[in-house]
Scaffold this active site. Structure first.
Site, PDB file in Angstrom:
ATOM      1  N   LYS A 222      18.010  72.618 121.595  1.00 33.60           N
ATOM      2  CA  LYS A 222      18.310  72.620 122.680  1.00 33.60           C
ATOM      3  C   LYS A 222      18.469  72.740 124.239  1.00 33.60           C
ATOM      4  O   LYS A 222      19.019  73.153 125.502  1.00 33.60           O
ATOM      5  CB  LYS A 222      18.089  74.596 123.294  1.00 33.60           C
TER       6      LYS A 222
HETATM    7  N1  PMP Z   1      17.818  75.466 114.440  1.00 31.51           N
HETATM    8  C1  PMP Z   1      16.742  75.879 115.749  1.00 31.51           C
HETATM    9  C2  PMP Z   1      14.794  74.762 115.814  1.00 31.51           C
HETATM   10  C3  PMP Z   1      17.291  76.167 116.611  1.00 31.51           C
HETATM   11  O1  PMP Z   1      16.537  76.853 118.292  1.00 31.51           O
HETATM   12  C4  PMP Z   1      18.639  76.600 116.876  1.00 31.51           C
HETATM   13  C5  PMP Z   1      18.993  77.947 118.079  1.00 31.51           C
HETATM   14  N2  PMP Z   1      18.437  79.018 118.527  1.00 31.51           N
HETATM   15  C6  PMP Z   1      19.214  76.511 116.708  1.00 31.51           C
HETATM   16  C7  PMP Z   1      18.950  75.122 114.721  1.00 31.51           C
HETATM   17  C8  PMP Z   1      20.756  76.514 115.752  1.00 31.51           C
HETATM   18  O2  PMP Z   1      21.531  76.119 117.153  1.00 31.51           O
HETATM   19  P1  PMP Z   1      23.181  76.814 117.645  1.00 31.51           P
HETATM   20  O3  PMP Z   1      22.054  78.107 118.544  1.00 31.51           O
HETATM   21  O4  PMP Z   1      23.770  75.703 118.567  1.00 31.51           O
HETATM   22  O5  PMP Z   1      23.494  77.735 116.684  1.00 31.51           O
END
Ligand code: PMP
Length: 325
Positions: free
Chosen positions: A40
């Site tokens: 992130k």
């Molecule tokens: N894995 C983790 C550990 C995350 O923090 C996130 C973000 N919430 C994601 C996957 C998913 O990513 P995205 O929000 O880009 O779909």
């Protein structure tokens, strides 16, 4: 060459070969090596710098965001470096380690009930939106509706995967929360080779994957808001994961293989190992290891960090913390 700030170290994460005896090559993109500890960092930085360029976030301003942890941690770190006040709302399913990290970066943290839907005013998204409306100078990146979120992955994560695999990648499997990761990677890779398959992993009882959505315990993933950050044209499949399958895989990866990664990594690996059974030696599957398992020691492993009740032996170093099961 020395970096000027930690912000310059975001992205360009390594790719690591995984040996799980699968027919296809399995490669892990190690996103936990970003300075804020997760994937992130990439979209947090891009969203903040876009807001600065557009004049939506001004010096002395406040960043408000709803985040089950990592987006908040990245914003808290970046906000501190750039001199903003940061307020994060999180659902009460968030691992205490992540809440502690937010506070350690000086963010103000509001923990909200883990509601079944977003219609509930106590929901963490709804509460963050309320604060962003009412605090003067506040800016809410709103990762779920901000095109800069997928754009960050379109500009960085996707091209990195293409270059690191020298164009041989055939599949990418990643967690889906705001859907920025899979949408941005998907767009970047399909422009280079439309045959590449993009597979998202969602919480089995999310608003998207279930007719009867229910609160779940996996973190990081779970599609509860369907918005423009989810580019359905570039995503081939969304596969559901249960809390149990994700948690068990996190424990297995660490205890059997020495890979201490987060819950979405457990989820993605569970799906990847199943998916790989139908692939061939020619396939090259990239899995996204989005964060570290150190965020989830209490939640996944049940380890409680507490103060030791050890009396000091004169002159000896005093252990201050023990881990008990
Ligand atoms: N894995 C983790 C550990 C995350 O923090 C996130 C973000 N919430 C994601 C996957 C998913 O990513 P995205 O929000 O880009 O779909």
């Amino acid at each position: 060459m020395a970096y000027k700030t930690v912000l310059e170290m975001i992205g360009n994460t390594p790719l690591m070969r995984l040996d799980f005896g699968t027919k296809p090559t399995l490669l892990a993109k190690l996103e936990y090596l970003n300075p804020g500890g997760s994937i992130k960092d990439r979209c947090a930085l891009y969203m903040i710098e876009e807001a600065e360029r557009e004049g939506k976030l001004k010096p002395g301003g406040t960043i408000v965001e709803a985040s089950s942890g990592n987006q908040g941690i990245s914003l808290a770190m970046i906000g501190k470096i750039k001199g903003y006040r940061v307020i994060i709302t999180a659902p009460d399913r968030t691992a205490p380690e992540k809440l502690a990290v937010l506070k350690a970066y000086g963010a103000e943290v509001h923990v909200c009930p883990n509601t079944d839907t977003h219609d509930d005013p106590r929901n963490y998204h709804t509460f963050a939106e309320y604060m962003a409306r009412t605090i003067p100078g506040a800016y809410m990146p709103n990762q779920y509706f901000n095109k800069a979120n997928p754009q960050a992955h379109y500009l960085s994560t996707g091209p990195e995967i293409w270059e690191q695999t020298e164009g041989t990648v055939t599949h990418v499997i990643c967690g889906a929360g705001s859907c920025g990761t899979m949408s941005g990677i998907g767009r970047a890779l399909k422009e280079r080779n439309p045959a590449i398959k993009i597979i998202g992993v969602d919480a089995a009882t999310s608003m998207y994957s279930s007719k009867e959505p229910k609160a779940y315990n996996v973190e990081g993933l779970g599609i509860d808001v369907i918005s423009d950050t989810f580019d359905q044209k570039v995503v081939d499949e969304i596969l559901p994961i249960t809390d149990a399958d994700a948690f068990n895989m996190v424990r297995k990866l660490s205890l059997q293989y020495g890979y201490l990664y987060g819950i979405s990594t457990g989820a993605v690996m569970h799906i990847a190992l199943e998916y790989a059974k139908n692939l061939t030696e020619k396939d090259v599957v990239v899995v996204i290891f989005a964060d570290s398992g150190r965020n989830y020691l209490s939640k996944v492993f049940g380890y409680e960090i507490k103060k030791a009740e050890v009396s000091a032996i004169q002159g000896a170093p005093v252990p201050t913390h023990v881990i008990s099961e």
